[in-house]
Design a protein around this motif. Sequence first.
Motif, PDB file in Angstrom:
ATOM      1  N   GLU A  24     -49.486 -39.860 -35.622  1.00  0.00           N
ATOM      2  CA  GLU A  24     -48.678 -40.799 -34.773  1.00  0.00           C
ATOM      3  C   GLU A  24     -49.200 -41.973 -34.165  1.00  0.00           C
ATOM      4  O   GLU A  24     -48.808 -43.054 -34.061  1.00  0.00           O
ATOM      5  N   ARG A  25     -50.348 -41.597 -33.411  1.00  0.00           N
ATOM      6  CA  ARG A  25     -51.275 -42.431 -32.711  1.00  0.00           C
ATOM      7  C   ARG A  25     -51.682 -43.364 -33.582  1.00  0.00           C
ATOM      8  O   ARG A  25     -51.973 -44.690 -33.282  1.00  0.00           O
ATOM      9  N   MET A  26     -52.237 -42.991 -34.576  1.00  0.00           N
ATOM     10  CA  MET A  26     -52.876 -44.143 -35.519  1.00  0.00           C
ATOM     11  C   MET A  26     -51.924 -45.139 -36.286  1.00  0.00           C
ATOM     12  O   MET A  26     -51.981 -46.304 -36.128  1.00  0.00           O
ATOM     13  N   ASP A  27     -50.482 -44.412 -36.390  1.00  0.00           N
ATOM     14  CA  ASP A  27     -49.611 -45.353 -36.787  1.00  0.00           C
ATOM     15  C   ASP A  27     -49.091 -46.494 -35.822  1.00  0.00           C
ATOM     16  O   ASP A  27     -48.837 -47.671 -36.219  1.00  0.00           O
ATOM     17  N   THR A  28     -49.054 -45.956 -34.314  1.00  0.00           N
ATOM     18  CA  THR A  28     -48.922 -46.991 -33.404  1.00  0.00           C
ATOM     19  C   THR A  28     -49.745 -47.793 -33.320  1.00  0.00           C
ATOM     20  O   THR A  28     -49.526 -49.024 -33.203  1.00  0.00           O
ATOM     21  N   ALA A  29     -51.098 -47.565 -33.428  1.00  0.00           N
ATOM     22  CA  ALA A  29     -52.234 -48.582 -33.341  1.00  0.00           C
ATOM     23  C   ALA A  29     -52.097 -49.377 -34.613  1.00  0.00           C
ATOM     24  O   ALA A  29     -52.301 -50.737 -34.517  1.00  0.00           O
ATOM     25  N   LYS A  30     -51.895 -48.966 -35.673  1.00  0.00           N
ATOM     26  CA  LYS A  30     -51.719 -50.064 -36.880  1.00  0.00           C
ATOM     27  C   LYS A  30     -50.406 -50.850 -36.792  1.00  0.00           C
ATOM     28  O   LYS A  30     -50.703 -52.077 -37.115  1.00  0.00           O
ATOM     29  N   GLY A  31     -49.292 -50.353 -35.960  1.00  0.00           N
ATOM     30  CA  GLY A  31     -48.125 -51.220 -35.741  1.00  0.00           C
ATOM     31  C   GLY A  31     -48.756 -52.228 -34.718  1.00  0.00           C
ATOM     32  O   GLY A  31     -48.166 -53.448 -34.656  1.00  0.00           O
ATOM     33  N   THR A  90     -48.052 -52.056 -26.455  1.00  0.00           N
ATOM     34  CA  THR A  90     -49.206 -51.794 -25.592  1.00  0.00           C
ATOM     35  C   THR A  90     -50.454 -51.711 -26.546  1.00  0.00           C
ATOM     36  O   THR A  90     -51.544 -52.566 -26.087  1.00  0.00           O
ATOM     37  N   ASP A  91     -50.309 -51.415 -27.575  1.00  0.00           N
ATOM     38  CA  ASP A  91     -51.598 -51.413 -28.514  1.00  0.00           C
ATOM     39  C   ASP A  91     -51.869 -52.975 -28.908  1.00  0.00           C
ATOM     40  O   ASP A  91     -52.954 -53.247 -29.193  1.00  0.00           O
ATOM     41  N   ALA A  92     -50.706 -53.774 -29.087  1.00  0.00           N
ATOM     42  CA  ALA A  92     -50.849 -54.968 -29.553  1.00  0.00           C
ATOM     43  C   ALA A  92     -51.481 -55.848 -28.470  1.00  0.00           C
ATOM     44  O   ALA A  92     -52.585 -56.579 -28.823  1.00  0.00           O
ATOM     45  N   LEU A  93     -51.153 -55.382 -27.264  1.00  0.00           N
ATOM     46  CA  LEU A  93     -51.759 -56.201 -25.996  1.00  0.00           C
ATOM     47  C   LEU A  93     -53.328 -55.721 -25.879  1.00  0.00           C
ATOM     48  O   LEU A  93     -54.161 -56.745 -25.761  1.00  0.00           O
ATOM     49  N   ARG A  94     -53.686 -54.654 -26.216  1.00  0.00           N
ATOM     50  CA  ARG A  94     -55.247 -54.295 -26.289  1.00  0.00           C
ATOM     51  C   ARG A  94     -55.724 -55.097 -27.516  1.00  0.00           C
ATOM     52  O   ARG A  94     -57.108 -55.506 -27.159  1.00  0.00           O
ATOM     53  N   VAL A  95     -55.223 -55.160 -28.599  1.00  0.00           N
ATOM     54  CA  VAL A  95     -55.789 -56.187 -29.639  1.00  0.00           C
ATOM     55  C   VAL A  95     -55.928 -57.517 -29.146  1.00  0.00           C
ATOM     56  O   VAL A  95     -57.200 -57.968 -29.335  1.00  0.00           O
ATOM     57  N   VAL A  96     -54.873 -57.933 -28.485  1.00  0.00           N
ATOM     58  CA  VAL A  96     -55.075 -59.436 -28.021  1.00  0.00           C
ATOM     59  C   VAL A  96     -56.021 -59.584 -27.050  1.00  0.00           C
ATOM     60  O   VAL A  96     -57.028 -60.488 -26.939  1.00  0.00           O
ATOM     61  N   LEU A  97     -56.137 -58.677 -26.111  1.00  0.00           N
ATOM     62  CA  LEU A  97     -57.460 -58.664 -25.124  1.00  0.00           C
ATOM     63  C   LEU A  97     -58.669 -58.595 -25.498  1.00  0.00           C
ATOM     64  O   LEU A  97     -59.479 -59.364 -24.971  1.00  0.00           O
TER      65      LEU A  97
END
Length: 167
Positions: free
Chosen positions: A45-52, A155-162
């Motif tokens: 589930e965590r991996m799916d969220t990160a991929k999303g 939240t994960d998308a923001l981490r990617v952007v940062l």
Amino acid sequence: FYPDRARPCSCADQSASLLQLGAMFGWLKEKASIGVEATTGAVQERMDTAKGGKKLVDEGGPPAKAALLAKSAANDAVVSDKEASKLMSLSAERLKSAAKKLREAAGMPDVEGIQGKEKFASLADSFEERATAYTKAVSLLTVDLQGPVFSDVETDALRVVLAQEGY
């Protein structure tokens, strides 16, 4: 024969002990299996969220990055606003307390070696004036600001952007 027992252990006792031991190991194995399945599910589930999150940034491009950074800036501003309000309240209390002590000291006899005592009363006035201003400002800020809410994917998308921006 068991030296700590008064009588030798019978085959029936040994069989019963082995059955209990086997049942205990079966129970432990079942619990471990459930734990592994739950952990595996949580990791997936965590991996799916990160991929999303990565997909949101990749497919959303600059508008997605801008929206995520705007939401982050807004939440940072909300935190700063709350801290500023608390600090103004604390400053008002400290200024009032200092003004009181300055007035008390101003009314006491002069002591050789203490300089600037003649300014204590005017300092107390300015401290009280500032405390009043802070108290009024805090009273005007009765409603807490609310920042935008982030989904787990955002939240994960923001981490990617940062990370991409070098933060």
